[in-house]
Design an enzyme around this catalytic site. Structure first.
Site, mmCIF file in Angstrom:
data_model
loop_
_atom_site.group_PDB
_atom_site.id
_atom_site.type_symbol
_atom_site.label_atom_id
_atom_site.label_comp_id
_atom_site.label_asym_id
_atom_site.label_seq_id
_atom_site.Cartn_x
_atom_site.Cartn_y
_atom_site.Cartn_z
ATOM 1 N N ASP A 129 0.900 -1.227 -0.129
ATOM 2 C CA ASP A 129 -0.016 -0.010 -0.024
ATOM 3 C C ASP A 129 0.692 1.362 0.009
ATOM 4 O O ASP A 129 2.077 1.309 0.586
ATOM 5 C CB ASP A 129 -0.920 0.000 1.287
ATOM 6 N N ASN A 179 -10.448 -2.663 -6.164
ATOM 7 C CA ASN A 179 -9.705 -1.790 -7.075
ATOM 8 C C ASN A 179 -10.268 -1.390 -8.441
ATOM 9 O O ASN A 179 -9.715 -0.610 -9.058
ATOM 10 C CB ASN A 179 -8.489 -2.307 -7.223
HETATM 11 C C1 FPP Z 1 -1.983 0.250 -3.405
HETATM 12 O O1 FPP Z 1 -1.581 1.651 -3.480
HETATM 13 C C2 FPP Z 1 -1.300 -0.719 -4.304
HETATM 14 C C3 FPP Z 1 -2.207 -1.026 -5.580
HETATM 15 C C4 FPP Z 1 -3.407 -0.877 -5.491
HETATM 16 C C5 FPP Z 1 -1.570 -1.675 -6.574
HETATM 17 C C6 FPP Z 1 -0.215 -2.604 -6.259
HETATM 18 C C7 FPP Z 1 0.457 -2.689 -7.557
HETATM 19 C C8 FPP Z 1 1.866 -2.752 -7.725
HETATM 20 C C9 FPP Z 1 2.708 -2.686 -6.318
HETATM 21 C C10 FPP Z 1 2.439 -2.513 -8.943
HETATM 22 C C11 FPP Z 1 2.036 -3.832 -10.131
HETATM 23 C C12 FPP Z 1 2.241 -4.995 -9.436
HETATM 24 C C13 FPP Z 1 3.073 -5.922 -10.060
HETATM 25 C C14 FPP Z 1 2.930 -7.400 -9.455
HETATM 26 C C15 FPP Z 1 4.083 -5.732 -10.971
HETATM 27 P P1 FPP Z 1 -2.525 2.770 -3.486
HETATM 28 O O2 FPP Z 1 -2.501 3.006 -4.974
HETATM 29 O O3 FPP Z 1 -3.880 2.474 -2.768
HETATM 30 O O4 FPP Z 1 -1.862 3.764 -2.453
HETATM 31 P P2 FPP Z 1 -2.504 5.011 -1.861
HETATM 32 O O5 FPP Z 1 -3.126 4.492 -0.756
HETATM 33 O O6 FPP Z 1 -1.424 5.864 -1.342
HETATM 34 O O7 FPP Z 1 -3.555 5.866 -2.737
#
Ligand code: FPP
Length: 264
Positions: free
Chosen positions: A31, A79
């Site tokens: 996250d 998501n």
């Molecule tokens: C949460 O951060 C993260 C995600 C919803 C996506 C996770 C994806 C990756 C780590 C990259 C792609 C994955 C692979 C396996 C190559 P957020 O966007 O909710 O962050 P925030 O809470 O700060 O908005």
């Protein structure tokens, strides 16, 4: 072709002396990608791109430190509510990750799996997932699982549905069902329950991740945003885990409780 950088990373690492009791199964709720980007006045996608680098680092470290199961929460069922641009970018990053890392996974004996609702994924992504699951199927050194379009509640509901159909067909007796019997209906039945679950970015939530499986999992929260999560942060979490007394509701040294036992 294995990227030169990754080859060097792996050859220069070995199970470290400090890691005397590694978790068999480590789960991570990745996250903070959005906030990482926001703090730099960059689009959210830049945070995800950097997050993908953190995935590479973490897989490399876990593989060389002898962690047998690593499960990463890469895209939740919820998501899908994000903007089309962000969802498309995440799907693209995922395909790119599979394309770039497939040969390294085979080389390093890493077995890749995905759990979650594949019917909602773009056809090109689900096809790549199947390809890589097949090509890495003989991997024995480590199991890497991505939770994609994943919901813990949906996983339990789907298991209940499948069990109910088996009961209607007379294949199982619901009255005799144990937790182990039910657990076999879960999509993640091939994975042991996680020993340690890390969540980055300072949030203290489970967000629908492996709900059934984490009943006795040790939880570790860190304020570090996922794109910044590095080997030192992973080491801190693993060191912290080694100090935990796992009692599973009974006296110290007890194994995880089985059906019809309870714990706290
Ligand atoms: C949460 O951060 C993260 C995600 C919803 C996506 C996770 C994806 C990756 C780590 C990259 C792609 C994955 C692979 C396996 C190559 P957020 O966007 O909710 O962050 P925030 O809470 O700060 O908005």
């Amino acid at each position: 072709m294995i990227p030169q950088q990754n080859m060097q990373d792996l050859s220069s690492k070995k199970v470290p002396d400090w890691l005397v009791r590694p978790p068999t199964h480590l789960g991570i709720i990745m996250d903070g990608n959005g906030r990482w980007a926001q703090r730099r006045h960059l689009p959210r996608v830049a945070g995800h791109r950097q997050g993908a680098q953190a995935v590479r680092r973490t897989v490399t470290a876990c593989r060389s430190w002898g962690i047998r199961y690593l499960t990463l929460y890469a895209f939740s069922w919820e998501n899908w509510k994000r903007s089309r641009i962000e969802v498309d970018a995440l799907m693209h990053l995922l395909e790119d990750y599979l394309d770039r890392e497939e040969s390294l996974m085979i080389e390093q004996s890493i077995r890749f799996r995905a759990i979650g609702d594949r019917t909602r994924l773009p056809r090109s992504v689900s096809r790549r997932l199947e390809d890589v699951e097949r090509s890495t199927g003989d991997g024995r050194a480590m199991n890497l699982t991505l939770a994609l379009s994943y919901s813990g509640r949906e996983e339990v509901l789907e298991a209940a549905r499948r069990m109910a159909f088996d009961a209607m067909a007379g294949k199982v007796d619901p009255a005799q069902m144990t937790q182990e019997d039910f657990g076999r209906y879960l999509a993640s039945a091939v994975l042991p329950p996680p020993d340690l679950l890390i969540r980055t970015s300072g949030e203290f939530r489970i967000s629908n991740f492996l709900l059934w499986q984490i009943a006795y999992t040790e939880l570790y929260f860190t304020a570090v945003l996922w794109p910044d999560f590095g080997d030192e942060d992973l080491k801190q979490a693993l060191m912290d885990f080694q100090e935990r007394q796992r009692r599973f509701g009974a006296e110290s040294g007890s194994p995880e409780p089985t059906s019809r036992t309870t714990g706290a």
